[in-house]
Design a protein around this motif. Structure first.
Motif, PDB file in Angstrom:
ATOM      1  N   ILE A  74       0.846  -1.193   0.000  1.00 23.89           N
ATOM      2  CA  ILE A  74       0.000   0.000   0.000  1.00 23.89           C
ATOM      3  C   ILE A  74       0.881   1.242   0.000  1.00 23.89           C
ATOM      4  O   ILE A  74       1.866   1.308   0.728  1.00 23.89           O
ATOM      5  N   VAL A  75       0.532   2.203  -0.841  1.00 23.88           N
ATOM      6  CA  VAL A  75       1.299   3.454  -0.844  1.00 23.88           C
ATOM      7  C   VAL A  75       0.464   4.531  -0.180  1.00 23.88           C
ATOM      8  O   VAL A  75      -0.651   4.821  -0.601  1.00 23.88           O
ATOM      9  N   ALA A  76       1.006   5.086   0.887  1.00 19.46           N
ATOM     10  CA  ALA A  76       0.260   6.103   1.636  1.00 19.46           C
ATOM     11  C   ALA A  76       0.513   7.470   1.016  1.00 19.46           C
ATOM     12  O   ALA A  76       1.529   7.683   0.371  1.00 19.46           O
ATOM     13  N   PRO A  77      -0.436   8.407   1.220  1.00 18.51           N
ATOM     14  CA  PRO A  77      -0.166   9.770   0.757  1.00 18.51           C
ATOM     15  C   PRO A  77       1.010  10.353   1.543  1.00 18.51           C
ATOM     16  O   PRO A  77       1.309   9.877   2.642  1.00 18.51           O
ATOM     17  N   ASP A  78       1.663  11.366   0.980  1.00 19.43           N
ATOM     18  CA  ASP A  78       2.839  11.885   1.695  1.00 19.43           C
ATOM     19  C   ASP A  78       2.415  12.665   2.935  1.00 19.43           C
ATOM     20  O   ASP A  78       1.265  13.087   3.078  1.00 19.43           O
ATOM     21  N   ARG A  79       3.392  12.837   3.803  1.00 18.54           N
ATOM     22  CA  ARG A  79       3.112  13.422   5.113  1.00 18.54           C
ATOM     23  C   ARG A  79       2.594  14.847   5.005  1.00 18.54           C
ATOM     24  O   ARG A  79       1.660  15.234   5.712  1.00 18.54           O
ATOM     25  N   ALA A  80       3.183  15.621   4.083  1.00 18.50           N
ATOM     26  CA  ALA A  80       2.792  17.032   3.984  1.00 18.50           C
ATOM     27  C   ALA A  80       1.309  17.166   3.626  1.00 18.50           C
ATOM     28  O   ALA A  80       0.590  17.975   4.223  1.00 18.50           O
ATOM     29  N   LEU A 211      -3.989 -11.485   8.039  1.00 20.20           N
ATOM     30  CA  LEU A 211      -2.609 -11.691   7.579  1.00 20.20           C
ATOM     31  C   LEU A 211      -2.372 -10.924   6.278  1.00 20.20           C
ATOM     32  O   LEU A 211      -1.345 -10.279   6.077  1.00 20.20           O
ATOM     33  N   ARG A 212      -3.367 -10.971   5.396  1.00 24.39           N
ATOM     34  CA  ARG A 212      -3.257 -10.262   4.116  1.00 24.39           C
ATOM     35  C   ARG A 212      -3.188  -8.759   4.355  1.00 24.39           C
ATOM     36  O   ARG A 212      -2.418  -8.055   3.728  1.00 24.39           O
ATOM     37  N   TRP A 213      -4.029  -8.301   5.285  1.00 21.69           N
ATOM     38  CA  TRP A 213      -4.029  -6.867   5.616  1.00 21.69           C
ATOM     39  C   TRP A 213      -2.643  -6.433   6.090  1.00 21.69           C
ATOM     40  O   TRP A 213      -2.111  -5.419   5.633  1.00 21.69           O
ATOM     41  N   LEU A 214      -2.036  -7.239   6.989  1.00 18.22           N
ATOM     42  CA  LEU A 214      -0.699  -6.911   7.481  1.00 18.22           C
ATOM     43  C   LEU A 214       0.320  -6.964   6.341  1.00 18.22           C
ATOM     44  O   LEU A 214       1.187  -6.106   6.226  1.00 18.22           O
ATOM     45  N   GLY A 215       0.167  -8.000   5.502  1.00 20.47           N
ATOM     46  CA  GLY A 215       1.118  -8.197   4.404  1.00 20.47           C
ATOM     47  C   GLY A 215       1.121  -7.033   3.432  1.00 20.47           C
ATOM     48  O   GLY A 215       2.157  -6.695   2.852  1.00 20.47           O
ATOM     49  N   ASP A 216      -0.042  -6.393   3.273  1.00 18.11           N
ATOM     50  CA  ASP A 216      -0.144  -5.287   2.312  1.00 18.11           C
ATOM     51  C   ASP A 216       0.751  -4.109   2.671  1.00 18.11           C
ATOM     52  O   ASP A 216       0.989  -3.246   1.840  1.00 18.11           O
ATOM     53  N   PHE A 217       1.212  -4.041   3.917  1.00 14.86           N
ATOM     54  CA  PHE A 217       2.068  -2.913   4.295  1.00 14.86           C
ATOM     55  C   PHE A 217       3.539  -3.231   4.024  1.00 14.86           C
ATOM     56  O   PHE A 217       4.398  -2.367   4.188  1.00 14.86           O
ATOM     57  N   GLY A 218       3.794  -4.485   3.651  1.00  9.45           N
ATOM     58  CA  GLY A 218       5.147  -4.844   3.208  1.00  9.45           C
ATOM     59  C   GLY A 218       6.198  -4.890   4.295  1.00  9.45           C
ATOM     60  O   GLY A 218       7.378  -4.957   3.998  1.00  9.45           O
ATOM     61  N   LYS A 219       5.787  -4.830   5.577  1.00 11.08           N
ATOM     62  CA  LYS A 219       6.845  -4.875   6.590  1.00 11.08           C
ATOM     63  C   LYS A 219       7.161  -6.317   6.977  1.00 11.08           C
ATOM     64  O   LYS A 219       6.363  -7.226   6.715  1.00 11.08           O
ATOM     65  N   PRO A 220       8.327  -6.550   7.611  1.00 13.87           N
ATOM     66  CA  PRO A 220       8.676  -7.918   8.008  1.00 13.87           C
ATOM     67  C   PRO A 220       7.569  -8.530   8.870  1.00 13.87           C
ATOM     68  O   PRO A 220       7.049  -7.872   9.771  1.00 13.87           O
ATOM     69  N   LEU A 221       7.234  -9.768   8.548  1.00 16.56           N
ATOM     70  CA  LEU A 221       6.083 -10.413   9.197  1.00 16.56           C
ATOM     71  C   LEU A 221       6.373 -11.899   9.381  1.00 16.56           C
ATOM     72  O   LEU A 221       6.773 -12.583   8.438  1.00 16.56           O
TER      73      LEU A 221
END
Ligand SMILES: Nc1nc2c(ncn2[C@@H]2O[C@H](COP(=O)(O)OP(=O)(O)OP(=O)(O)O)[C@@H](O)[C@H]2O)c(=O)[nH]1
Ligand SMILES: [Mg+2]
Length: 484
Positions: A74-80, A211-221
Motif C-alpha cells: 500500500i502506498v500512503a499519501p505523503d506526510r505534507a 494476515l493479508r491486511w498486514l502483508g499489504d504494508f510490506g513490513k517484516p512479518l
C-alpha cells in the motif's frame, strides 16, 4: 493382512495396469492407422484441430501455474498532504487531537532509535505468554479467558540481535464486542517495524484476511504457530504445510513455538504411590529467535520507511473518516440553509394553488455549494440538466408532495397559525431537503455528479414520510416563517 496376500494383490494390480496400457497402445495404433488411410485434406484438418486443442491446453496450464506476483504494498499519501488535511479539519473545528498525536508518536519512535515489534493475533492464541518468553523480566497478564489484554502495553529489552527493542502486547482480535480494542491493536501493528502474527492452529478465513491486511504494508512479518506442544511431530508438520498454503507466501517465515501454558502429569514416588502434578510448561521458542534476528537485521533506521508508510496509510484512513463525518455535518447545514431560503421565497412569490416549481437560482446555488463541499467540479450545463430532471420528477410528484405537506399541517397544527401559503412553504422545505440530501449522498458515494443516481435518491426522499423527518421539516418551516 498377510504378506502373501498383499503380494498377490500387488501382482494383480500391476497386471491390470499393464493390460490397460497395452489396450490403450493398441487403440492408439489403430487410430493412427485409420488416420493415415484418410484423404490428405482430412488428415490436415484433423491434425490442425488437434494442434489447436493442445496449444489451448498448454496455454491454460501455463496461465494456471504462472508464478503469483506479490501484491504491491500500500502506498500512503505523503506526510505534507496529510498534515494539511488535518490542519484543514482543525480549522473547521473537528477534533483532530488523536490524528496529531499519531504523527507525534511517529516522530517519537523514530527519534528513540528502538526497534518496535508488535505481537498481533486473535484472542487467546498466547500472545501475552509469548511476550513473557521473548522479553525476560516482562510479566504480561495472560489467562485462559479470551480478551485478557485490554490495552496496548510495551515491554522493553534486548532483541535476539542484541539491539534495544520494544515489544507491544495488544488486545486480541475477533473478540465479541471488541471492535474498539481491535482497532487499537491494528493501529499498534501499523506503528511497529515488524509484526508477529500469532495463531494457535489452522487459520480461519478471518485470520487469513488479517494476515493479508498486514502483508499489504510490506513490513517484516512472521507467522507464529503457538501451542505446538498440543501436536505430535507429524501433526505439526502437516499443520505448517497447510499454513504455508493458506498464508499465500505473505509471511517471511512460519514458525511453531510453545510459549507456555500449563501441563499436568502423574509423578510416581519411591514408596509406590503416585500424585497428579500441574506445572507451568517451559517455553520453547524453536526457530523464532533466529527468524527474528533475520528479519530485524536491517535495523530500526532501515525499516523506518516501511513503518512510516504504514502509519501514514492508517492515518489517511482515519483522516478520511473524519473528513467524511465533517462533510456530512456540513452538507446538512448547507441543505438546511437553502431549504430555509426556499421556504421564505415560497411565501413571497407563490400564490396558493400555483404549481410547485423549483426556484432555479436557489437550487443552482445549493448544487454548487454541495459540489464544492465534496470537491466535485460541475459545469453550469450539468447543473441545468440536473435541475431539469428534478423539475420533471416534481411535475409528476406534485400531488404526492402536496399531500405530504397537507398531512404535516394536520399533524403539526401550530403551522396553521402562520397563515396562508404555509402548505407551499412546507412543500418547498420537503423539495429542497430531498434534492439536497439526495445530491449530498450521491456526491459522497460517487465523487462525481451522477444525475441518474441523484434523481433516483430524490424520488425516494420525496416519498419518505418518516415521522421524525416531517417533524424536523415542520420545525424548520415554522422557524423560517417566524424569523422572516
Ligand atoms: N498448551 C499451551 N497453552 C498455551 C501456550 N501459550 C499460551 N497458552 C495458554 O493460552 C491461554 C491464553 O494465553 P494468553 O497469553 O493470555 O493469550 P493472548 O493471546 O494474550 O490472549 P488475549 O490477551 O485474550 O488476546 C492461557 O491459558 C495460556 O496459558 C502454549 O504454548 N501451549
Ligand atoms: Mg494477551
Amino acid at each position: 493382512m498377510s504378506r502373501r496376500l498383499r503380494l498377490l494383490i500387488a501382482a494383480i494390480g500391476i497386471a491390470a495396469l499393464a493390460w490397460l496400457l497395452f489396450a490403450a497402445l493398441e487403440r492408439a495404433l489403430s487410430l493412427a492407422q485409420r488416420f493415415m488411410s484418410l484423404p490428405e485434406g482430412v488428415r490436415w484438418l484433423i491434425g490442425g484441430l488437434l494442434a489447436v486443442i493442445v496449444a489451448l491446453g498448454a496455454a491454460a496450464a501455463v496461465w494456471l501455474l504462472r508464478p503469483r506476483k506479490p501484491r504491491a504494498p500500500i502506498v500512503a499519501p505523503d506526510r505534507a498532504s496529510l498534515e494539511s488535511r488535518i490542519a484543514a479539519l482543525r480549522e473547521s473545528d473537528a477534533d483532530v487531537e488523536e490524528l496529531r498525536s499519531e504523527l507525534g508518536e511517529l516522530d517519537h519512535r523514530r527519534a528513540s532509535g528502538s526497534i518496535y515489534l508488535a505481537v498481533f493475533g486473535e484472542i487467546s492464541t498466547g500472545k501475552s505468554k509469548l511476550i513473557a518468553a521473548l522479553v525476560p523480566g516482562s510479566t504480561p497478564m495472560s489467562d485462559v479467558r479470551g480478551g485478557t489484554t485490554r490495552e496496548v502495553a510495551h515491554y522493553e529489552g534486548d532483541a535476539p540481535s542484541g539491539e534495544h527493542w520494544t515489544v507491544a502486547d495488544v488486545p486480541g482480535s475477533a473478540e465479541a464486542d471488541g471492535d474498539e480494542r481491535e482497532r487499537m491493536a491494528r493501529d499498534e501493528a501499523l506503528r511497529a517495524h515488524a509484526v508477529l502474527y500469532v495463531c494457535a492452529g489452522d487459520i480461519t478465513r478471518t485470520q487469513a484476511g488479517e494476515l493479508r491486511w498486514l502483508g499489504d504494508f510490506g513490513k517484516p512479518l512472521l507467522l507464529v504457530v503457538n501451542k505446538a506442544d498440543q501436536w505430535t511431530e507429524s501433526e505439526r508438520e502437516q499443520l505448517i504445510a497447510r499454513l504455508r498454503e493458506r498464508s499465500e507466501g505473505i509471511p517471511d517465515a512460519i514458525i511453531a513455538v510453545s510459549a507456555g501454558g500449563e501441563e499436568s502429569f502423574t509423578r510416581h514416588l519411591a514408596d509406590g504411590s503416585s500424585e497428579d502434578v500441574r506445572r507451568t510448561r517451559r517455553a520453547d521458542l524453536g526457530a523464532l529467535p533466529d527468524a527474528l534476528r533475520r528479519i530485524l537485521a536491517p535495523g530500526a533506521a532501515a525499516l523506518e520507511g516501511q513503518r512510516e508508510n504504514a502509519v501514514l496509510a492508517g492515518l489517511h484512513e482515519r483522516t478520511s473518516e473524519k473528513e467524511a463525518t465533517w462533510r456530512a455535518v456540513e452538507a446538512e447545514r448547507i441543505v438546511r440553509r437553502y431549504a430555509r431560503r426556499a421556504i421564505v421565497g415560497a411565501m413571497a412569490a407563490v400564490a396558493p394553488g400555483t404549481d410547485l416549481v423549483i426556484q432555479g437560482a436557489l437550487a443552482a446555488g445549493l448544487v454548487r455549494a454541495l459540489a464544492a463541499l465534496y470537491g466535485v467540479r460541475v459545469t453550469d450545463v450539468e447543473i441545468e440538466s440536473l435541475l431539469r430532471q428534478a423539475r420533471l420528477t416534481l411535475r409528476t410528484g406534485t400531488s404526492v408532495v402536496l399531500a405530504v405537506a397537507g398531512n404535516a399541517l394536520k399533524a403539526f397544527p401550530g403551522l396553521g397559525t402562520l397563515g396562508g401559503g404555509v402548505l407551499h412553504a412546507f412543500a418547498y422545505a420537503l423539495i429542497f431537503d430531498s434534492l439536497g440530501r439526495a445530491l449530498a449522498a450521491s456526491l459522497a458515494e460517487r465523487q462525481s455528479l451522477d444525475q441518474a443516481d441523484a434523481g433516483a435518491r430524490m424520488r425516494d426522499l420525496l416519498g419518505d414520510t418518516g415521522a421524525s423527518r416531517l417533524r424536523r421539516l415542520a420545525d424548520l418551516t415554522g422557524e423560517a416563517l417566524r424569523d422572516r
